[in-house]
Design a protein around this motif. Structure first.
Motif, short mmCIF file in Angstrom:
data_model
loop_
_atom_site.label_atom_id
_atom_site.label_comp_id
_atom_site.label_asym_id
_atom_site.label_seq_id
_atom_site.Cartn_x
_atom_site.Cartn_y
_atom_site.Cartn_z
N ASP A 1 21.33 12.36 -27.01
CA ASP A 1 20.58 13.30 -27.86
C ASP A 1 19.29 13.77 -27.20
N GLY A 2 19.00 13.26 -26.00
CA GLY A 2 17.83 13.71 -25.27
C GLY A 2 16.56 12.92 -25.54
N ASN A 3 16.66 11.78 -26.20
CA ASN A 3 15.48 10.95 -26.45
C ASN A 3 15.02 10.31 -25.15
N PRO A 4 13.71 10.28 -24.91
CA PRO A 4 13.19 9.65 -23.69
C PRO A 4 13.27 8.13 -23.80
N TRP A 5 13.32 7.47 -22.63
CA TRP A 5 13.39 6.01 -22.59
C TRP A 5 12.24 5.37 -23.35
N ALA A 6 11.05 5.99 -23.29
CA ALA A 6 9.89 5.41 -23.98
C ALA A 6 10.14 5.31 -25.49
N THR A 7 10.73 6.34 -26.06
CA THR A 7 11.05 6.33 -27.49
C THR A 7 12.12 5.29 -27.79
N ILE A 8 13.13 5.24 -26.95
CA ILE A 8 14.21 4.27 -27.15
C ILE A 8 13.68 2.85 -27.01
N GLY A 9 12.85 2.63 -25.99
CA GLY A 9 12.28 1.30 -25.79
C GLY A 9 11.43 0.87 -26.96
N ALA A 10 10.68 1.80 -27.54
CA ALA A 10 9.84 1.47 -28.69
C ALA A 10 10.69 1.13 -29.90
N SER A 11 11.83 1.80 -30.06
CA SER A 11 12.68 1.52 -31.22
C SER A 11 13.56 0.29 -31.01
N CYS A 12 13.74 -0.12 -29.76
CA CYS A 12 14.58 -1.31 -29.50
C CYS A 12 14.00 -2.55 -30.15
N SER A 13 12.69 -2.70 -30.12
CA SER A 13 12.08 -3.88 -30.70
C SER A 13 12.00 -3.78 -32.21
#
Length: 78
Positions: free
Chosen positions: A38-50
């Motif tokens: 969907d084009g989400n950056p790794w920083a956003t994904i990393g923040a939501s992983c936790s």
């Protein structure tokens, strides 16, 4: 930015894994792939992983914790 391309069939397959996998780790990885597609950056994904719910170290039936994610507002959680 890392972006992957999925065919409609691949997208539906990943959604199925995300929603119905008996192994939470498989569903979690499928979710990450869908976010990247969907084009989400790794920083956003990393923040939501936790921010994923996680069972306590106590085992079955333990308490769960939830940290607010950027997507919580979409779900009515925040």
């Amino acid at each position: 930015m890392t972006r992957i391309r999925l065919t409609p069939a691949e997208h539906l397959d990943l959604l199925d894994h995300h929603r119905r996998s008996a192994d939470p780790a498989v569903g979690y990885r499928a979710h990450i792939l869908l976010l990247l597609a969907d084009g989400n950056p790794w920083a956003t994904i990393g923040a939501s992983c936790s921010a994923r719910p996680s069972p306590s170290a106590g085992g079955s039936g333990g308490s769960r914790r939830m940290v607010r994610t950027p997507y919580s507002a979409d779900l009515g959680d925040g």
